[in-house]
Motif scaffolding. Structure first.
Motif, PDB file in Angstrom:
ATOM      1  N   ALA A  13       0.832  -1.203   0.000  1.00 14.91           N
ATOM      2  CA  ALA A  13       0.000   0.000   0.000  1.00 14.91           C
ATOM      3  C   ALA A  13       0.870   1.259   0.000  1.00 14.91           C
ATOM      4  CB  ALA A  13      -0.932   0.000   1.206  1.00 14.91           C
ATOM      5  N   ALA A  14       1.961   1.237   0.771  1.00 15.45           N
ATOM      6  CA  ALA A  14       2.867   2.386   0.804  1.00 15.45           C
ATOM      7  C   ALA A  14       3.532   2.591  -0.549  1.00 15.45           C
ATOM      8  CB  ALA A  14       3.926   2.185   1.889  1.00 15.45           C
ATOM      9  N   LEU A  28      11.982   8.143  -0.344  1.00 15.96           N
ATOM     10  CA  LEU A  28      11.058   7.229   0.317  1.00 15.96           C
ATOM     11  C   LEU A  28      10.860   5.968  -0.515  1.00 15.96           C
ATOM     12  CD1 LEU A  28       8.375   9.786   1.554  1.00 15.96           C
ATOM     13  CD2 LEU A  28       9.766   8.314   3.037  1.00 15.96           C
ATOM     14  N   ARG A  29      10.620   6.125  -1.805  1.00 21.04           N
ATOM     15  CA  ARG A  29      10.388   4.980  -2.681  1.00 21.04           C
ATOM     16  C   ARG A  29      11.625   4.087  -2.761  1.00 21.04           C
ATOM     17  NH1 ARG A  29       9.105   6.406  -8.379  1.00 21.04           N
ATOM     18  NH2 ARG A  29       8.186   4.329  -8.491  1.00 21.04           N
ATOM     19  N   GLY A  30      12.776   4.718  -2.967  1.00 19.06           N
ATOM     20  CA  GLY A  30      14.004   3.944  -3.125  1.00 19.06           C
ATOM     21  C   GLY A  30      14.374   3.178  -1.867  1.00 19.06           C
ATOM     22  N   ASN A  31      14.270   3.829  -0.718  1.00 16.51           N
ATOM     23  CA  ASN A  31      14.633   3.160   0.531  1.00 16.51           C
ATOM     24  C   ASN A  31      13.648   2.052   0.885  1.00 16.51           C
ATOM     25  OD1 ASN A  31      16.673   5.011   0.547  1.00 16.51           O
ATOM     26  ND2 ASN A  31      16.196   5.884   2.540  1.00 16.51           N
ATOM     27  N   LEU A  32      12.359   2.280   0.615  1.00 17.45           N
ATOM     28  CA  LEU A  32      11.374   1.224   0.847  1.00 17.45           C
ATOM     29  C   LEU A  32      11.669   0.009  -0.019  1.00 17.45           C
ATOM     30  CD1 LEU A  32       7.802   2.805   1.133  1.00 17.45           C
ATOM     31  CD2 LEU A  32       8.955   1.353   2.804  1.00 17.45           C
ATOM     32  N   ASP A  55      -9.549   0.100   4.620  1.00 18.77           N
ATOM     33  CA  ASP A  55      -9.216  -0.931   3.637  1.00 18.77           C
ATOM     34  C   ASP A  55      -7.717  -1.103   3.449  1.00 18.77           C
ATOM     35  OD1 ASP A  55      -8.519   1.353   2.266  1.00 18.77           O
ATOM     36  OD2 ASP A  55      -9.857   1.010   0.551  1.00 18.77           O
ATOM     37  N   GLY A  56      -6.912  -0.397   4.233  1.00 16.70           N
ATOM     38  CA  GLY A  56      -5.464  -0.521   4.167  1.00 16.70           C
ATOM     39  C   GLY A  56      -4.793   0.461   3.230  1.00 16.70           C
ATOM     40  N   ILE A  61       2.416   9.848   4.207  1.00 19.11           N
ATOM     41  CA  ILE A  61       3.524   9.137   4.852  1.00 19.11           C
ATOM     42  C   ILE A  61       4.546  10.140   5.377  1.00 19.11           C
ATOM     43  CG2 ILE A  61       5.586   7.719   4.393  1.00 19.11           C
ATOM     44  CD1 ILE A  61       3.927   5.953   2.630  1.00 19.11           C
ATOM     45  N   ILE A  62       5.050   9.861   6.565  1.00 14.96           N
ATOM     46  CA  ILE A  62       6.238  10.517   7.109  1.00 14.96           C
ATOM     47  C   ILE A  62       7.253   9.417   7.365  1.00 14.96           C
ATOM     48  CG2 ILE A  62       7.230  11.832   9.022  1.00 14.96           C
ATOM     49  CD1 ILE A  62       4.442  13.031   9.494  1.00 14.96           C
ATOM     50  N   GLY A  63       8.471   9.582   6.856  1.00 12.69           N
ATOM     51  CA  GLY A  63       9.520   8.593   7.082  1.00 12.69           C
ATOM     52  C   GLY A  63      10.771   9.251   7.631  1.00 12.69           C
ATOM     53  N   GLN A  64      11.418   8.590   8.579  1.00 13.29           N
ATOM     54  CA  GLN A  64      12.690   9.084   9.113  1.00 13.29           C
ATOM     55  C   GLN A  64      13.726   7.980   9.023  1.00 13.29           C
ATOM     56  OE1 GLN A  64      12.974  10.019  13.314  1.00 13.29           O
ATOM     57  NE2 GLN A  64      14.584  11.531  12.974  1.00 13.29           N
ATOM     58  N   PHE A  65      14.963   8.367   8.637  1.00 18.50           N
ATOM     59  CA  PHE A  65      16.020   7.389   8.445  1.00 18.50           C
ATOM     60  C   PHE A  65      17.134   7.566   9.471  1.00 18.50           C
ATOM     61  CE2 PHE A  65      13.856   8.130   4.406  1.00 18.50           C
ATOM     62  CZ  PHE A  65      13.310   6.864   4.254  1.00 18.50           C
ATOM     63  N   GLY A  66      18.090   6.643   9.439  1.00 21.05           N
ATOM     64  CA  GLY A  66      19.111   6.593  10.469  1.00 21.05           C
ATOM     65  C   GLY A  66      19.948   7.848  10.589  1.00 21.05           C
TER      66      GLY A  66
END
Length: 299
Positions: A13-14, A28-32, A55-56, A61-66
């Motif tokens: 879904a993401a 976001l797309r590449g890391n996912l 329905d999922g 989206i909010i994403g945080q990386f190392g």
């Protein structure tokens, strides 16, 4: 709607949501795609929070990386849903080093977190460009034998480190401190392992550097692009970027994006066929910010 941390079961879904907003979601797309959602020990892993329907389906989206950087994508929302911001702020991966995304969305994220007036190394609303690679305008001399594109691992490591350090300071406003060296060294190791960084060789010497900081089967994001001052005004960066795009086009990639706030760089990219499609914000703090402390200080 649910506003929560995403799990492996949310990956499809993401991915589908971000694909609909590809040009402003490349990291976001590449890391996912590379690390998934709950693969915690991968260098590109992160924490993802989403607005999730019954329905999922995911709509923000909010994403945080190392490294502390936060990337936002609110899709069709004009602003980041406040409930989503609160879910992220209650459980961040660590201190926030920067905020990236569509210029207005990233600015809204900074505002909601109370960070709009923080001290930044850079807080720039760059012009975002996109190119359909079938429309790439190749410089007439790009295929000449005088200009050779090589994998960056064929260039002296000290030269690469020096160039990337200069790029971070000039283009991203990084502080010239000893800590920058370890950051650059780590980034270079990753780029060389991923084989997504190249140099242009002229008369046996490297004169320019270009790479992809995100790469997917349908699209690449160009960067960093760096030519040391002594080699500028020769068209080297434009030739090298064209060569990298020709190579990736031959593998079936259809589109490329990039962002810049440099008028000279913009002219070079437009000469290759890139067109303006919006604005992308790069906001990097002078020092990482602990959200708990910042939010407690808000009235």
């Amino acid at each position: 709607m649910q506003y929560r941390k995403l799990r492996d079961a949310d990956l499809d879904a993401a991915t589908a949501f971000l694909a609909n907003h590809a040009a402003t979601s490349m990291i976001l797309r590449g890391n996912l795609r590379t690390a998934g959602i709950e693969r915690r020990r991968h260098p590109l892993s992160g924490s993802y929070f989403g607005e999730v329907a019954k329905d999922g389906a995911i709509s923000a989206i909010i994403g945080q990386f190392g490294n502390g950087n936060v990337f936002v994508q609110s899709g069709d929302h004009a602003t980041i849903p406040t409930d989503l911001t609160q879910a992220f702020a209650a459980d961040p991966l660590g201190p926030v080093a920067g905020v990236f995304g569509d210029a207005d969305q990233a600015a809204d994220m900074l505002d909601q977190l109370g960070l709009s007036d923080a001290e930044f190394n850079i807080n720039a609303s760059d012009i975002l460009y996109q190119l359909r690679l079938s429309d790439l305008i190749v410089p007439v001399n790009a295929r000449a034998d005088d200009f050779q594109m090589v994998d960056a691992n064929q260039v002296d490591r000290s030269t690469l480190l020096r160039w990337l350090r200069a790029y971070e300071i000039e283009a991203l406003g990084a502080q010239d401190t000893p800590g920058l060296d370890s950051k650059i060294a780590s980034r270079l190791v990753h780029a060389l392992d991923a084989r997504n960084l190249w140099a242009l060789i002229v008369d046996g010497k490297p004169v320019s550097l270009s790479g992809f900081n995100a790469q997917l089967p349908d699209m690449v994001q160009v960067g960093p692009v760096w030519t040391p001052p002594e080699h500028r005004s020769n068209g080297y960066a434009r030739i090298l970027v064209a060569k990298t795009l020709l190579a990736i086009r031959s593998r079936g990639v259809a589109d490329a994006i990039l962002s810049t706030d440099s008028e000279a760089a913009a002219r070079a990219y437009e000469a290759l066929g890139f067109s303006k499609i919006g604005r992308y914000r790069l906001a990097l703090f002078k020092s990482p910010v602990k959200l708990a402390q910042m939010l407690e200080a808000q009235p």
